[in-house]
Design an enzyme around this catalytic site. Structure first.
Site, short mmCIF file in Angstrom:
data_model
loop_
_atom_site.label_atom_id
_atom_site.label_comp_id
_atom_site.label_asym_id
_atom_site.label_seq_id
_atom_site.Cartn_x
_atom_site.Cartn_y
_atom_site.Cartn_z
N SER A 1 -6.18 -29.15 -59.02
CA SER A 1 -7.66 -28.08 -58.70
C SER A 1 -7.48 -27.04 -59.12
O SER A 1 -6.35 -26.51 -58.74
CB SER A 1 -7.67 -28.54 -57.27
OG SER A 1 -7.19 -27.73 -56.14
N ASP A 2 -8.39 -26.73 -59.29
CA ASP A 2 -8.32 -25.03 -58.73
C ASP A 2 -8.20 -24.49 -56.80
O ASP A 2 -8.32 -25.22 -56.60
CB ASP A 2 -9.46 -24.16 -59.84
CG ASP A 2 -9.51 -22.59 -59.63
OD1 ASP A 2 -8.48 -22.15 -59.34
OD2 ASP A 2 -10.40 -21.95 -60.80
N TYR A 3 -8.54 -22.79 -56.73
CA TYR A 3 -8.63 -22.92 -55.17
C TYR A 3 -9.56 -23.09 -54.90
O TYR A 3 -11.00 -23.05 -54.43
CB TYR A 3 -8.19 -21.63 -55.48
CG TYR A 3 -7.70 -20.39 -54.86
CD1 TYR A 3 -6.75 -19.75 -55.11
CD2 TYR A 3 -8.24 -20.65 -53.56
CE1 TYR A 3 -6.00 -19.46 -53.27
CE2 TYR A 3 -7.21 -19.71 -52.24
CZ TYR A 3 -6.62 -19.58 -52.41
OH TYR A 3 -6.02 -18.71 -51.24
N THR A 4 -9.21 -24.61 -53.86
CA THR A 4 -10.11 -24.63 -53.00
C THR A 4 -11.16 -25.64 -53.74
O THR A 4 -12.60 -26.28 -53.04
CB THR A 4 -10.66 -23.51 -52.09
OG1 THR A 4 -11.23 -23.19 -52.28
CG2 THR A 4 -9.35 -23.53 -50.61
#
Ligand code: NOJ
Length: 757
Positions: free
Chosen positions: A282-285
């Site tokens: 995933s991307d950051y959060t």
């Protein structure tokens, strides 16, 4: 009868899928999986960062050491150096039950310590070998510091220069973007992922992130499948065909479901249709952010993401904290967790970490491999090839290495702005400012320096862009006083070189803008300098196309240098004084004003095409501006001049499996030797879905000595004539094609052929 046949076919496919996935499994990984508990498997899906580098969200991971030792971490990013990496690897290898090694990620976007120009600049070189080389050097340096997984290349097609992240990619075009995606993946990964000088690439952001509405970062995207397949997805597919090991999701929706929870995107398209066999992070959060998107609570969105085909959760720990509960509640299955874990372990296997978890840790390497003289030399040569000569006025350029030069501008003497956005592993203090570069290259010239203006006088903007350190430094003097000093200096000089533009953090992540003019204080400075009647050269720095209509109309020369990296000053001086003749070409269209955005070259004709550039009622145009951009895609001048003639095609009719060759002769008719990027565009005149007016289908960079001519030949292969039709099949359709070749996307040099059945 019919139903029976369908069921039989379905069973056949399921068995085939199971068999072919079983065929690809790695015995070592399967054996490990058979020993792992559910919690150990979930632990592998967790990616953490202890912070310290650049955190791109409000959350950073906590208790990292304890979590690694508890088997709750699969990989770490944002740390580097053999000692630190060894320590973290020890926590995993020596303290956990199964001793599964971690992998170590980082954002190495345009070089590690040897910072190259920003990616938008690199793309302007149109030189695939050069781009591959920058990635290879980045991998050599990063692995010397223990990093073996890179969150690059960013291949998002971007047609909206308000979006700050246009700086991080290759611009607007899917064909060029695909070539660059391949070159970067090959550069990072080499032929052998387990070699200690290569690292795993991570192509991002899957998908459509560059189409964020209104150019606002993290914003909604809504797009037809036809456009996705034909214009936004090709660079990802190219990266996958080049063997990229991992892929990062984007923050935006794709057809109403955020990418990180989108099963169509991550499973049906990516794995089933394209056959991708790496892992998805995933991307950051971005998993947690699906709560704010309105898709449910953390447990629900984490289960959604896993079910969709996401393997690793970056920072947010939704997987770590909720998947067990979801399993107990039968919202997910153990097989969902195992499948994701398998893909993470397979990546570790590809990197050779099971053979030797410490293979990337060698305390002798940083000194030997990082920021070497040779790498700096290459960085200087690379940077020079990324600059785009936007305007030539009289014969001011190239400059003579004598006389008095007035060097003006805050950006002319600023180490902090040379590396550009997303260079957290670089050290700005090691960069060469323009002032120093000019002194190095023209030691006999008399250089007079004045700041002339702040980059901006907008204190709120200054605060917003100074988050990673001082990029905009406000002078205690008034704007008038600073300008006066610069004008005095300019009057004493034979030539003025004014370095103007954006501060480095005015583009990049979370740096969207609604106004793309130069800051007013710099505009005033330029006007004042022009009034001195001393010839003026503008060296323009930016991470995006700017709206510089006024400056283009002034009697000045303009050299666009993006953010040139660690060798900035030397490279700029090399080009200003003619050691390298500029050859860069724009990879994103420069609009006249923000109202024209989104803007790109491969537009469609519409049902009411505009017959000329003047306004006509009930045609597709604006009342207050032309449709044409300020500078077209592919545009870039040279100190010399190239003439094109004799466009030739080897056949008038081609069959669907045939290749057609188009050639053109280019002659250097000017006063200098130089490189030229010869471009080929194709128009499919009639087809079942509306065609773009032109699509880039080939380019070649050639070198011509003064007076020299060369014939350049392009082969158009069957795939170059294909597009995704209404059923999303990749097809070509019989009919007429027009081929345009020339120096930029506006070329009118043309030939035609017919595709026959
Ligand atoms: C957020 C960015 O969108 C992404 O490109 C980057 O790789 C991650 N943060 C990690 O830093």
């Amino acid at each position: 009868m019919k139903i029976n046949a369908i069921i039989t076919i379905q069973i056949f496919f399921v068995l085939w899928a199971i068999r072919s996935s079983a065929q690809q499994t790695i015995p070592e990984v399967e054996s490990l999986l058979s020993k792992m508990t559910i919690d150990e498997k979930i632990g592998q899906l967790n990616l953490v960062t202890p912070g310290g580098g650049i955190a791109t969200g409000s959350v950073v991971s906590t208790n990292v050491e304890a979590k690694i030792k508890a088997g709750q971490v699969g990989g770490l990013f944002g740390i580097s150096g053999p000692e630190k990496i060894k320590m973290a690897q020890d926590y995993a290898v020596k303290h956990t039950r199964l001793g599964i090694p971690l992998f170590f990620g980082s954002d190495i976007i345009h070089g590690y310590k040897t910072t190259f120009p920003i990616p938008l600049g690199l793309s302007s070189s149109w030189d695939m070998e050069l781009l591959r080389k920058t990635a290879e050097i980045a991998a050599l340096e990063a692995t010397a510091d223990g990093v073996n997984w890179n969150f690059s290349p960013m291949v998002d097609i971007a047609r909206d220069p308000r979006w700050g992240r246009i700086a991080e990619g290759a611009g607007e075009d899917p064909y060029l973007g695909s070539e660059i995606a391949k070159a970067m993946v090959n550069g990072y990964q080499g032929n052998d992922l387990a070699a200690t000088r290569t690292m795993m690439a991570c192509v991002k952001h899957f998908a459509l992130y560059g189409a964020s509405e209104a150019g606002r970062d993290y914003n909604t995207v809504d797009m037809s499948k036809i456009r996705m397949y034909n214009e936004y997805l090709p660079p990802f597919k190219a990266a996958i065909e080049a063997g990229v090991g991992s892929i990062m999701t984007s923050f935006n929706d794709v057809d109403g479901v955020p990418a990180s929870g989108n099963r169509w995107l991550l499973t049906e398209l990516l794995r089933q249709r394209w056959g991708f066999n790496g892992f998805v992070v995933s991307d950051y959060t971005s998993v947690n952010e699906m709560v704010a998107h309105g898709l449910g609570d953390l447990q629900a969105v984490s289960a959604l993401a896993l079910k969709a085909g996401l393997d690793m959760d970056m920072v947010g720990e939704g997987f770590l904290t909720t998947l067990r509960k979801s399993l107990e509640e039968r919202k997910i299955t153990e097989e969902d967790i195992t499948a994701a874990c398998r893909r993470i372990l397979e990546a570790k296997h590809k990197l050779g970490l099971f053979q030797d978890p410490y293979r990337y840790i060698d305390t002798k390497r940083p000194q030997r491999d990082i920021l070497t003289k040779e790498h700096r030399k290459i960085a200087r040569e690379v940077a020079a090839q990324t600059f785009v000569l936007l305007k030539k006025h009289r014969n001011t350029l190239p400059l003579k290495k004598e006389g008095t030069i007035a060097l003006i501008g805050d950006l002319a003497n600023s180490k902090n702005n040379m590396l550009g956005t997303w260079a957290p592993t670089g050290d700005p203090q090691l960069s060469i400012p323009i002032l120093e570069g000019i002194k190095n290259v023209a030691p006999n010239a008399n250089i007079l320096y004045a700041k002339g203006a702040n980059i901006t006088n907008d204190t709120v903007m200054a605060k917003n862009v100074n988050v990673f350190g001082p990029r905009v430094v406000m002078d205690a003097r008034s704007p008038e006083e600073m300008r006066k000093e610069a004008v005095e200096v300019a009057k004493k000089a034979d030539v003025v070189v004014a370095v103007v533009g954006e501060a480095s953090e005015m583009s990049g992540e979370s740096a969207s803008k609604t106004d793309l003019d130069l800051p007013e204080t710099q505009k005033k400075l330029i006007r004042a300098l022009v009034l001195t009647n001393t010839p003026v050269v503008l060296v323009l720095m930016s991470g995006r196309p700017l709206t510089i209509e006024e400056e283009m109309e002034l009697p000045v020369s303009i050299l666009q240098v993006w953010f040139p990296g660690v060798e900035a000053g030397n490279a700029v001086a090399d080009v200003l004084f003619g050691a390298y003749n500029p050859s860069g070409k724009l990879t994103a269209t420069w609009p006249l004003n923000v109202g024209q955005i989104p803007i790109y070259h491969s537009i469609k004709n519409t049902g009411r095409p505009q017959p000329s550039s003047t306004f006509e009622k009930f045609k597709t145009n604006y009342l207050d501006a032309p449709n044409e951009p300020l500078l077209p895609f592919g545009y870039g001048l040279s100190y010399t001049h190239f003439e094109y003639f004799d466009v030739h095609i080897n056949k008038d009719q081609v069959g669907p499996e045939e290749t057609v060759s188009v050639s053109v002769t280019v002659k250097n008719t000017g006063d200098y030797s130089g490189h030229e990027v010869v471009q080929l565009y194709l128009r499919d005149v009639v087809r079942s879905i509306t065609p773009p007016k032109r699509a880039l289908k080939g380019f070649k960079k050639i070198f011509l000595k003064q007076g020299e001519r060369k014939t350049v030949t392009f082969d158009l292969r069957p795939n170059d004539l294909k597009f995704h039709n209404a059923k999303l099949n990749f097809v070509s359709e019989p009919g007429d094609f027009e081929v345009y070749v020339g120096t930029d996307s506006n070329t009118e040099l043309k030939t035609t052929f017919k595709l026959v059945e």
